[in-house]
Write a protein that holds these residues in place. Structure first.
Motif, PDB file in Angstrom:
ATOM      1  N   PRO A 102       0.792  -1.242   0.000  1.00  0.00           N
ATOM      2  CA  PRO A 102       0.000   0.000   0.000  1.00  0.00           C
ATOM      3  C   PRO A 102       0.821   1.288   0.000  1.00  0.00           C
ATOM      4  N   LEU A 103       1.983   1.291   0.669  1.00  0.00           N
ATOM      5  CA  LEU A 103       2.794   2.510   0.744  1.00  0.00           C
ATOM      6  C   LEU A 103       4.025   2.447  -0.161  1.00  0.00           C
ATOM      7  N   ALA A 104       4.014   1.534  -1.119  1.00  0.00           N
ATOM      8  CA  ALA A 104       5.181   1.350  -1.982  1.00  0.00           C
ATOM      9  C   ALA A 104       5.514   2.596  -2.794  1.00  0.00           C
ATOM     10  N   ASP A 105       4.502   3.424  -3.092  1.00  0.00           N
ATOM     11  CA  ASP A 105       4.779   4.610  -3.897  1.00  0.00           C
ATOM     12  C   ASP A 105       5.656   5.610  -3.158  1.00  0.00           C
ATOM     13  N   ARG A 106       5.781   5.449  -1.846  1.00  0.00           N
ATOM     14  CA  ARG A 106       6.631   6.333  -1.058  1.00  0.00           C
ATOM     15  C   ARG A 106       8.061   5.790  -0.918  1.00  0.00           C
ATOM     16  N   GLN A 107       8.306   4.604  -1.418  1.00  0.00           N
ATOM     17  CA  GLN A 107       9.599   3.950  -1.228  1.00  0.00           C
ATOM     18  C   GLN A 107      10.530   4.158  -2.422  1.00  0.00           C
ATOM     19  N   TRP A 108      10.961   5.404  -2.601  1.00  0.00           N
ATOM     20  CA  TRP A 108      11.926   5.680  -3.667  1.00  0.00           C
ATOM     21  C   TRP A 108      13.195   4.864  -3.473  1.00  0.00           C
ATOM     22  N   ASP A 109      13.511   4.570  -2.211  1.00  0.00           N
ATOM     23  CA  ASP A 109      14.740   3.836  -1.916  1.00  0.00           C
ATOM     24  C   ASP A 109      14.718   2.435  -2.496  1.00  0.00           C
ATOM     25  N   MET A 110      13.573   1.749  -2.400  1.00  0.00           N
ATOM     26  CA  MET A 110      13.478   0.397  -2.938  1.00  0.00           C
ATOM     27  C   MET A 110      13.500   0.408  -4.471  1.00  0.00           C
ATOM     28  N   ARG A 111      12.862   1.395  -5.060  1.00  0.00           N
ATOM     29  CA  ARG A 111      12.919   1.492  -6.525  1.00  0.00           C
ATOM     30  C   ARG A 111      14.349   1.754  -6.983  1.00  0.00           C
ATOM     31  N   LEU A 112      15.077   2.552  -6.216  1.00  0.00           N
ATOM     32  CA  LEU A 112      16.443   2.902  -6.584  1.00  0.00           C
ATOM     33  C   LEU A 112      17.342   1.670  -6.654  1.00  0.00           C
ATOM     34  N   ILE A 113      17.127   0.694  -5.762  1.00  0.00           N
ATOM     35  CA  ILE A 113      17.996  -0.486  -5.756  1.00  0.00           C
ATOM     36  C   ILE A 113      17.330  -1.716  -6.382  1.00  0.00           C
ATOM     37  N   GLY A 114      16.163  -1.544  -6.955  1.00  0.00           N
ATOM     38  CA  GLY A 114      15.515  -2.655  -7.647  1.00  0.00           C
ATOM     39  C   GLY A 114      14.846  -3.658  -6.741  1.00  0.00           C
ATOM     40  N   ALA A 115      14.501  -3.273  -5.520  1.00  0.00           N
ATOM     41  CA  ALA A 115      13.761  -4.154  -4.615  1.00  0.00           C
ATOM     42  C   ALA A 115      12.281  -3.858  -4.797  1.00  0.00           C
ATOM     43  N   ILE A 172      26.625   1.728  -5.381  1.00  0.00           N
ATOM     44  CA  ILE A 172      25.346   1.691  -4.682  1.00  0.00           C
ATOM     45  C   ILE A 172      24.802   0.267  -4.723  1.00  0.00           C
ATOM     46  N   VAL A 173      24.427  -0.276  -3.581  1.00  0.00           N
ATOM     47  CA  VAL A 173      23.958  -1.656  -3.542  1.00  0.00           C
ATOM     48  C   VAL A 173      22.774  -1.837  -4.483  1.00  0.00           C
ATOM     49  N   ASN A 174      22.667  -3.038  -5.056  1.00  0.00           N
ATOM     50  CA  ASN A 174      21.633  -3.268  -6.064  1.00  0.00           C
ATOM     51  C   ASN A 174      20.978  -4.620  -5.840  1.00  0.00           C
ATOM     52  N   ALA A 175      19.758  -4.611  -5.325  1.00  0.00           N
ATOM     53  CA  ALA A 175      19.041  -5.853  -5.040  1.00  0.00           C
ATOM     54  C   ALA A 175      18.699  -6.600  -6.322  1.00  0.00           C
ATOM     55  N   ALA A 176      18.331  -5.874  -7.386  1.00  0.00           N
ATOM     56  CA  ALA A 176      17.977  -6.524  -8.646  1.00  0.00           C
ATOM     57  C   ALA A 176      19.165  -7.289  -9.215  1.00  0.00           C
ATOM     58  N   ALA A 177      20.352  -6.706  -9.141  1.00  0.00           N
ATOM     59  CA  ALA A 177      21.544  -7.395  -9.639  1.00  0.00           C
ATOM     60  C   ALA A 177      21.886  -8.588  -8.752  1.00  0.00           C
ATOM     61  N   ALA A 178      21.740  -8.430  -7.436  1.00  0.00           N
ATOM     62  CA  ALA A 178      22.016  -9.537  -6.518  1.00  0.00           C
ATOM     63  C   ALA A 178      21.060 -10.700  -6.760  1.00  0.00           C
ATOM     64  N   ALA A 179      19.828 -10.392  -7.190  1.00  0.00           N
ATOM     65  CA  ALA A 179      18.826 -11.421  -7.421  1.00  0.00           C
ATOM     66  C   ALA A 179      19.078 -12.220  -8.689  1.00  0.00           C
ATOM     67  N   THR A 180      19.897 -11.689  -9.578  1.00  0.00           N
ATOM     68  CA  THR A 180      20.097 -12.346 -10.877  1.00  0.00           C
ATOM     69  C   THR A 180      21.543 -12.738 -11.164  1.00  0.00           C
TER      70      THR A 180
END
Length: 574
Positions: A152-165, A563-571
């Motif tokens: 519900p509050l994901a639109d406020r999470q610029w930080d997660m979008r920044l790292i691909g989470a 900068i840490v990258n969750a999307a890259a870590a996932a793949t």
């Protein structure tokens, strides 16, 4: 760091990594206190346990107990004179009074100059658009992945979008595994919070501190105890800092509030901070040894240990007792960190919020910071260490804002910065304050009420607090900024890597910290220094300040390896 990081707000808004040991440190503050008997941790040289015990006795002390894992004795001794007597023995490598040493106070962005008084709710205005993982050069949803609905509050999470989470990023293929245990060494975790409870490991969680209502001089410290024993349950956080950190790491995808970087891993509370946000050395090293002995895979340390911001082993401006205390902090924490790392614990720390090049520190004006008003100006140099950020084997994380510039408050340094991550910067992209450029994560209702940030009816009283209700269940979240908020993003990415590549063990999974570190570095998004090699921050409430960045795109003092990258870590395929 928050009380791991304390926000100092006045004519100038500066965040400082807070942590405190005792003051007068080993002396205690008043002349009378200096003569009082108290407990000390006496770290002995290799093979010198018996000699250290004899030195303790010769100086009027009594050995109470000890820990052979870290090589120290707990001794009762008669004040500062006792410590000075130990200073001349080569059997003793350091002495630390068994009292508070750290502060972890995350900065509440809602209290900054210029912040409004209106309460933000989930129905508020949508935040600005921030860079996504694609903007950092990462791919979108992997082939065959199933995207999940955003929280519900994901639109406020610029930080997660920044790292691909995100649902189309790391959540789709690598949300983490329950068997992966993430230890949060902090002020506690609110294990009852709706956006924490599903991933909270209550059985393994421990509280290593006892609340202290007042300090030795009778001033309010933790305030009245909440329980008769003054030892809070292991699912409580009366400060809020630790809960925010834990939420960033692993709030679940459950249709409530937000999601963390690794929404399926398990959270273990390893509380070492007082309600006031201060930390003792003994609880800090006990938390690390417990993590090592109980299968914890990675720990987050958003605090610094000390009565001293910088620990100098031989600063000529410090007394012999103060020098020995600082050596005790450096030695004791390093032994605990080494013990944990050798047993498979990856160590991640916030770098600090002093806007300082840690490779070129020149003065310390905030130490010793316990009891109150004991601070003095000291000359320091690069031999003086911020602990644990500058300890060996620790991955230290600097902070970036939404545009990926290094946050104005974040410490930095070519030798010291290993990685960077979103920690928030309320002035990023302009001169004026904007709380939505902070990091939104879970907050304990009790802590918010105690601080007067929500009313008796539960309505938020400042715009750093968000109340979000789903199917009759309400939960609270708060915007905070600091390297305390950056470190848990890196910790979450580490948990993703351990989930993917860890080997089965009797207590879950395990992965060598060196391998975790290598993959964190390899999957980070490299970012070069500013084109002129320096950046000047122009902020309405601060004097202009220029920070100089050294190094290459592959490794520099602002961003470390990137900068840490969750999307890259996932793949990544290793």
């Amino acid at each position: 760091m928050n009380r791991g990081i304390r926000g100092l707000i006045g004519a100038a808004t500066t965040l400082t990594l807070a942590a405190t040991l005792t003051a007068g440190a080993l002396g205690g503050g008043t002349t009378a206190a200096a003569d009082q008997s108290r407990e000390y941790l006496v770290f002995y040289a290799d093979g010198a346990r018996d000699r250290a015990a004899r030195v303790i006795g010769a100086n009027g002390g009594t050995v109470l107990s000890g820990d052979t894992r870290l090589g120290y004795l707990v001794a009762d001794g008669p004040g500062a004179r006792f410590v000075e007597g130990l200073a001349g023995s080569d059997a003793v490598e350091g002495v630390s009074s068994d009292r508070r040493i750290g502060t972890a106070t995350a900065y509440s962005s809602g209290t900054a100059p210029g912040s409004g008084s209106g309460a933000a709710t989930s129905g508020g205005a949508a935040p600005v658009a921030f860079p996504s993982a694609d903007a950092l050069g990462q791919a979108g949803t992997p082939a065959g992945a199933v995207a999940t609905a955003p929280e519900p509050l994901a639109d406020r999470q610029w930080d997660m979008r920044l790292i691909g989470a995100t649902p189309r990023g790391s959540y789709a293929t690598a949300p983490g595994r329950k068997e992966v245990l993430v230890g949060v060494i902090d002020t506690g975790i609110d294990g009852r919070h709706p956006d924490i409870a599903p991933n909270f490991n209550r059985a393994l969680s421990r509280n290593f501190v006892t609340d202290r209502p007042k300090d030795p001089n009778g001033k309010i410290l933790d305030g009245p105890c909440e329980v008769a024993s003054c030892k809070d349950p292991a699912d409580r956080d009366d400060d809020g800092h630790g809960t925010h950190v834990a939420s960033t790491i692993a709030s679940p995808v459950n249709g409530v509030g937000i999601a963390g970087v690794a929404p399926k891993v398990s959270l273990v509370n390893l509380r070492a901070g007082q309600d006031s946000g201060l930390f003792f050395l003994k609880p800090s090293i006990e938390a690390l040894t417990y993590a090592a002995d109980n299968g914890i895979d990675v720990v987050n340390m958003s605090f610094y240990v000390d009565p001293w911001l910088f620990n100098c082993k031989a600063n000529p401006g410090d007394s012999k007792a103060e020098q020995l205390e600082q050596r005790g902090i450096v030695t004791g924490m390093q032994r605990a960190l080494d013990y944990a790392r050798k047993r498979g614990v990856t160590l991640i720390s916030a770098i600090g919020n002093g806007s300082t090049d840690l490779g070129r520190p020149d003065k310390d004006t905030s130490s010793p910071d316990y009891p109150k008003d004991a601070e003095r100006t000291r000359k320091v140099d690069n031999s003086c260490l911020n602990v644990p950020a500058e300890s060996k084997g620790v991955i230290s994380v600097s902070s970036v804002g939404p545009t990926t510039r290094k946050a104005y408050y974040s410490d930095y340094g070519l030798e010291q910065t290993d990685l960077s991550a979103p920690g928030g910067d309320e002035f990023d992209g302009g001169r004026t304050y904007d709380h939505t450029k902070g990091i939104l994560a879970a907050a304990p209702k009790d802590a918010l009420q105690a601080k007067g940030q929500i009313g008796a009816d539960g309505t938020p009283k400042d715009d750093s607090v968000v109340r979000e209700c789903v199917n009759g269940t309400c939960a609270y979240y708060q915007y905070l900024v600091g390297t305390s908020m950056a470190a848990p993003h890196a910790t979450g990415v580490a948990a993703i890597l351990i989930s993917r590549f860890g080997k089965k063990a009797k207590d879950g999974v395990t992965m060598a910290p060196g391998d975790v570190q290598r993959l964190l570095y390899a999957t980070a998004t490299e970012k070069a220094c500013p084109s002129q090699g320096a950046y000047t921050y122009k902020i309405d409430v601060l004097e202009d300040q220029t920070h100089r960045c050294e190094g290459s795109k592959a490794r520099n003092g602002f961003y470390g390896r990137g900068i840490v990258n969750a999307a890259a870590a996932a793949t990544t395929t290793r």
